[in-house]
Design a protein around this motif. Structure first.
Motif, PDB file in Angstrom:
ATOM      1  N   LEU A 240       7.430   7.638   7.602  1.00  0.00           N
ATOM      2  CA  LEU A 240       7.294   8.415   6.365  1.00  0.00           C
ATOM      3  C   LEU A 240       6.007   9.228   6.372  1.00  0.00           C
ATOM      4  O   LEU A 240       5.011   8.853   6.990  1.00  0.00           O
TER       5      LEU A 240
ATOM      6  N   LYS B 283      -6.635   7.055  13.621  1.00  0.00           N
ATOM      7  CA  LYS B 283      -6.770   5.665  14.105  1.00  0.00           C
ATOM      8  C   LYS B 283      -5.627   5.315  15.051  1.00  0.00           C
ATOM      9  O   LYS B 283      -5.802   4.501  15.965  1.00  0.00           O
TER      10      LYS B 283
ATOM     11  N   THR C 171      -3.286  -1.619   9.405  1.00  0.00           N
ATOM     12  CA  THR C 171      -3.808  -1.842  10.760  1.00  0.00           C
ATOM     13  C   THR C 171      -4.921  -0.808  11.006  1.00  0.00           C
ATOM     14  O   THR C 171      -4.764   0.085  11.829  1.00  0.00           O
TER      15      THR C 171
ATOM     16  N   LYS D 163      -3.620  -4.805  -7.653  1.00  0.00           N
ATOM     17  CA  LYS D 163      -2.586  -3.836  -7.260  1.00  0.00           C
ATOM     18  C   LYS D 163      -1.210  -4.338  -7.698  1.00  0.00           C
ATOM     19  O   LYS D 163      -0.389  -3.583  -8.229  1.00  0.00           O
TER      20      LYS D 163
ATOM     21  N   CYS E 295       4.239  -4.885   6.091  1.00  0.00           N
ATOM     22  CA  CYS E 295       3.777  -3.498   5.900  1.00  0.00           C
ATOM     23  C   CYS E 295       2.277  -3.431   5.641  1.00  0.00           C
ATOM     24  O   CYS E 295       1.793  -2.497   5.003  1.00  0.00           O
ATOM     25  N   VAL E 296       1.519  -4.411   6.116  1.00  0.00           N
ATOM     26  CA  VAL E 296       0.079  -4.433   5.826  1.00  0.00           C
ATOM     27  C   VAL E 296      -0.666  -3.444   6.730  1.00  0.00           C
ATOM     28  O   VAL E 296      -0.107  -2.925   7.709  1.00  0.00           O
TER      29      VAL E 296
ATOM     30  N   THR F 280       2.063  -0.010  11.965  1.00  0.00           N
ATOM     31  CA  THR F 280       1.883   0.614  13.279  1.00  0.00           C
ATOM     32  C   THR F 280       0.951  -0.272  14.101  1.00  0.00           C
ATOM     33  O   THR F 280      -0.190  -0.501  13.697  1.00  0.00           O
TER      34      THR F 280
ATOM     35  N   GLU G   1       7.767   2.831  11.029  1.00  0.00           N
ATOM     36  CA  GLU G   1       7.979   3.687   9.863  1.00  0.00           C
ATOM     37  C   GLU G   1       7.417   5.079  10.140  1.00  0.00           C
ATOM     38  O   GLU G   1       6.318   5.208  10.664  1.00  0.00           O
TER      39      GLU G   1
ATOM     40  N   GLY H 219       0.843  -1.192   0.000  1.00  0.00           N
ATOM     41  CA  GLY H 219       0.000   0.000   0.000  1.00  0.00           C
ATOM     42  C   GLY H 219       0.882   1.249   0.000  1.00  0.00           C
ATOM     43  O   GLY H 219       2.021   1.223  -0.469  1.00  0.00           O
ATOM     44  N   TYR H 220       0.368   2.333   0.572  1.00  0.00           N
ATOM     45  CA  TYR H 220       1.095   3.612   0.587  1.00  0.00           C
ATOM     46  C   TYR H 220       2.484   3.430   1.200  1.00  0.00           C
ATOM     47  O   TYR H 220       3.468   3.983   0.735  1.00  0.00           O
ATOM     48  N   LEU H 221       2.550   2.655   2.263  1.00  0.00           N
ATOM     49  CA  LEU H 221       3.847   2.423   2.923  1.00  0.00           C
ATOM     50  C   LEU H 221       4.687   1.384   2.175  1.00  0.00           C
ATOM     51  O   LEU H 221       5.824   1.644   1.794  1.00  0.00           O
TER      52      LEU H 221
ATOM     53  N   ARG I 166      -8.622   8.684   3.177  1.00  0.00           N
ATOM     54  CA  ARG I 166      -9.019   7.997   4.406  1.00  0.00           C
ATOM     55  C   ARG I 166      -9.227   9.039   5.515  1.00  0.00           C
ATOM     56  O   ARG I 166      -8.342   9.840   5.786  1.00  0.00           O
TER      57      ARG I 166
ATOM     58  N   CYS J 163      -3.551   7.503   9.295  1.00  0.00           N
ATOM     59  CA  CYS J 163      -2.662   7.247  10.442  1.00  0.00           C
ATOM     60  C   CYS J 163      -3.109   7.939  11.733  1.00  0.00           C
ATOM     61  O   CYS J 163      -3.580   7.268  12.641  1.00  0.00           O
TER      62      CYS J 163
ATOM     63  N   GLU K 276       3.103  10.788   3.889  1.00  0.00           N
ATOM     64  CA  GLU K 276       2.584  10.766   2.527  1.00  0.00           C
ATOM     65  C   GLU K 276       2.834  12.149   1.926  1.00  0.00           C
ATOM     66  O   GLU K 276       2.748  13.161   2.600  1.00  0.00           O
TER      67      GLU K 276
ATOM     68  N   ASP L 184       1.535  -8.805  -2.205  1.00  0.00           N
ATOM     69  CA  ASP L 184       0.261  -8.274  -1.687  1.00  0.00           C
ATOM     70  C   ASP L 184      -0.845  -9.235  -2.086  1.00  0.00           C
ATOM     71  O   ASP L 184      -0.763  -9.887  -3.130  1.00  0.00           O
TER      72      ASP L 184
END
Ligand code: NAD
Length: 438
Positions: free
Chosen positions: A151, A268, A86, A36, A83-84, A122, A149, A10-12, A335, A265, A153, A31
């Motif tokens: 980073l 949540k 959460t 994707k 890196c999925v 996370t 991580e 995904g984004y990460l 999101r 992020c 976006e 993935d």
């Protein structure tokens, strides 16, 4: 050179995979979303992220980067980044760990002795210890580390290649030393650039991420709380932020008052942190985060109220242009986007809302097909009774108020991000209002 997998693209994960290849590693992105993976393998980014298309194309061409939807292909790689997602659980504050658990469980049969599983998602504190047991139960000679991580976006490529710090959460003793040696090889380039490295245990590494996001959320909600008091007292929050920001202990960054935070992020993460602290019996310590969250959500309601005030008490049937849908500029991520939330609230309350965004229209359209969509700020603003800037893209910051004034029905602008030059808009005949300012 490390042979590694990146599980969850995904984004990460997609950015991490491409950037690790850029650093010279041999990378397989995995993935469960086959569509994707097909896109990524064809060099088509599944999301908007500046600089990512170039790194993706370059690294696919180099042969160091490949993608697969078959976990069995993980076999033969030594380091495995998890890196999925959460996300927040439905109807609960806690994080939904189903994806992390499923990805780790699917990886287990393909681990070899000496492999290192590296958690990047996370997660609630305690997850690394739990997953380590799971890994060791199946492959006793495999290791697990936690490597949160940070980073952002919009700056994901730059942040991954040049992180401001690296954190390793390691097991104790000899296992920890072996895991560290593998991670040092992965991050050899940024470490050679003197990137600060914090080597610690699992729970501290997990908490670093939760604490960092809580602090950032607190900073934003702090200035937004000041904005509420500024509005009540006739003060100006942008000047207040400048003035307190000169104190280097406070600092001016992340003190921009406006519509507040959103995205996949911060909201949540602070909720999951509260839920986990509750489980640990430390809920009082994080009770303040509940207030941080509600200050943040109040901004969205206040923005709609401001629109109503500007339109003389009712938005029903009025034509409102919303510029910006992404949760922040330079991203197509919607999101928990404050901008989209405000646009949808106004639509549900009877306004005729036309929205636009440089990159996030397609994503927003899937979620809210009932909104009117326009190609550009000028198309959205045509015949509008009110224009609202809700995501501070550069192209909205630099809009020409004179030209935009020629297409609207009425020159009324609400600056949801305190991003516009108030004097220039007023000089062009607009009624300008913003959160926290007179
Ligand atoms: P995302 O939803 O964009 O990506 C998650 C990906 O994981 C999806 O592509 C999904 O198909 C895949 N996935 C789900 N289950 C899987 C499985 N069993 N096996 C393989 N792949 C699977 O989420 P994201 O924004 O990339 O975030 C991922 C994690 O990183 C989250 O924990 C998030 O909190 C954290 N994080 C995100 C950012 C950010 O800026 N996006 C920054 C730091 C940390």
């Amino acid at each position: 050179m490390t042979r590694m997998t990146v599980i969850g693209c995904g984004y990460l994960g997609a950015v991490h995979a491409a950037c690790m290849a850029q650093l010279g590693h041999d990378v397989l992105g995995i993935d469960v979303d086959a569509a994707k993976i097909a896109k990524l393998q064809d060099g088509i980014p599944p999301f908007y992220e500046p600089g990512f298309p170039e790194v993706l194309a370059e690294q696919l061409a180099s042969g160091r980067l490949r993608f697969s939807s078959d976990m069995a292909d993980a076999q033969g790689h030594q380091v495995h980044f998890v890196c999925v997602g959460t996300p927040q659980k439905r109807n609960e504050y806690a994080a939904d760990m189903a994806y992390v658990d499923a990805a780790t469980t699917a990886l287990l049969p393909h681990l070899s002795p000496g492999d290192l599983v590296v958690g990047k998602s996370t997660v609630p504190v305690g997850t690394a210890a739990r997953l380590s047991e799971l890994v060791r139960g199946v492959q006793p000679e495999a290791l697990l580390a936690w490597n949160p991580e940070f980073l952002r976006e919009g700056f994901a490529v730059q942040d991954t290649l040049h992180p401001d710090r690296i954190v390793y959460g390691l097991p104790e003793g000899e296992d920890g030393a072996r895991a560290k040696a593998l991670l040092d090889e992965v991050y050899a380039t940024p470490l050679a650039d003197d990137t600060p490295l914090v080597v610690t245990d699992y729970p501290t590494a997990e908490l670093v991420k939760a604490a960092a996001n809580s602090f950032l959320a607190t900073k934003i909600s702090f200035i937004n709380a000041m904005a509420e008091v500024c509005e009540a007292s006739g003060a100006d929050v942008t000047q207040l932020a400048d003035a307190i920001g000169y104190d280097t202990r406070i600092g001016r960054r992340f003190l921009n008052s406006g519509l507040g935070f959103g995205g996949g992020c911060l909201p949540k993460d602070i909720r999951a942190f509260m839920a986990r602290a509750g489980e640990l019996g430390a809920d009082q310590a994080l009770a303040f985060l509940r207030e941080i969250d509600s200050i943040n959500l109040r901004r969205r309601v206040r923005m709609v109220d401001l629109a109503r005030e500007e339109l003389g008490g009712s938005i029903v049937g009025r034509r409102i242009a919303v510029l910006g849908l992404a949760f922040k500029p330079n991203s197509d991520d919607i999101r928990d986007s404050p901008a989209l939330n405000v646009a949808a609230q106004m639509r549900l309350q009877g306004a005729s809302v036309v929205v636009t965004d440089p990159e996030a229209v397609a994503n927003a359209q899937r979620l809210w097909p009932d909104l009117g969509y326009a190609e550009s700020a000028f198309d959205a603003a045509k015949d509008a009774d009110l224009v609202m800037v809700l995501t501070e893209w550069d192209e909205y910051r630099t809009l020409d108020p004179v030209k935009l004034g020629e297409v609207v029905a009425d020159r009324r602008i609400l600056d949801g991000r305190n991003a516009l030059d108030r004097d220039a808009w007023r000089a062009a005949g607009w009624t300008y209002r913003a959160l926290g300012r007179k």
